[in-house]
Design an enzyme around this catalytic site. Sequence first.
Site, mmCIF file in Angstrom:
data_model
loop_
_atom_site.group_PDB
_atom_site.id
_atom_site.type_symbol
_atom_site.label_atom_id
_atom_site.label_comp_id
_atom_site.label_asym_id
_atom_site.label_seq_id
_atom_site.Cartn_x
_atom_site.Cartn_y
_atom_site.Cartn_z
ATOM 1 C CB THR A 58 33.764 43.075 38.963
ATOM 2 O OG1 THR A 58 33.388 44.195 39.765
ATOM 3 C CG2 THR A 58 33.767 43.493 37.502
ATOM 4 C CE1 TYR A 146 33.745 44.187 48.201
ATOM 5 C CE2 TYR A 146 33.783 41.970 47.301
ATOM 6 C CZ TYR A 146 33.411 43.291 47.208
ATOM 7 O OH TYR A 146 32.693 43.713 46.111
ATOM 8 C CE LYS A 174 36.087 45.842 45.872
ATOM 9 N NZ LYS A 174 35.656 44.864 44.855
ATOM 10 C CB VAL A 214 39.613 46.942 44.631
ATOM 11 C CG1 VAL A 214 39.273 45.689 43.824
ATOM 12 C CG2 VAL A 214 40.741 46.658 45.605
#
Length: 303
Positions: A58, A146, A174, A214
């Site tokens: 993001t 991640y 994540k 998250v």
Amino acid sequence: MTDPTTASAPPPPPFGRTLCAMITPFTATGALDLDGAQELADHLVTRGCDGLVLSGTTGESPTTTDAEKSALVAAVRQAVGSRAAVVAGVGTPDTRHTAELAREAEQAGADGLLVVAPYYSRPPQDAVEEHFRTVADATGLPVMVYDIPARTGVRIEPDTLLRLAGHPRIVAVKDCSYDFLAAQKVLARTGLAYYAGCDEHNLALYAVGGAGCVSTVANVAPAHIRAVLDAFNAGETTRAARLQQRATPLIEAMMAGGLPGTVTAKALLTAQSLPAGPVRPPLRPAGPETTESLTAAYAHLSA
């Protein structure tokens, strides 16, 4: 046999519960907007985020320079002080480069590192494991792994995560794998803190022992995203479910409408007169019709 009803409480999440995958504000000309980043970071923390993840998907990490990433960490650290954890995205497809970024993030004041699976090259699992171990050994900071195979082209397999859990600084995941069974398998067998990386899974993963989320949607609705987890913690599970359901139209509009969450978050932040600015190419801004539908979904949540 151990009675599951008498199991000890899990340790507190390493980076907080409600983390925002923060956008990176740019000026009208596309330059890094550090003043805007500080304003937005303060806004998000004041409204319920106890962690900020910078330079992730993001945060448009593929189009920001190493110097911009470090400057962003330092600026946000200054803005939020000790009120929230600052997690720096440092993932690249190059192990050496990722380790360099990790050291720079540590020097800039980060509390932790977000490290995505090495993308494009599609290494085998033993090489993926070595990548994470090398980066974790590069600093004294805790690491959030991640897993987002739809973007990287490589999955971090559950067995790889089970092995990585033995590293003292690899503490969290994540999870954007969309493999709920695998997440529960790793949760059941390790002490890794699992964070939902897909907003539609925030409550579901939390309910089976996840650490929190998250959240991209937290850029525009931080208090609501936190309220879902707060309600669950208070034992108000029906209320938590209703709050999650109420957010579904906005989650769908932002995350499943065909545009990246960066684009939709920046459109809504701009509509709220909060720092955002344009996206960097090759991304394009949301058009008027998309912005109108996003604004309608946000209004529904806020009503």
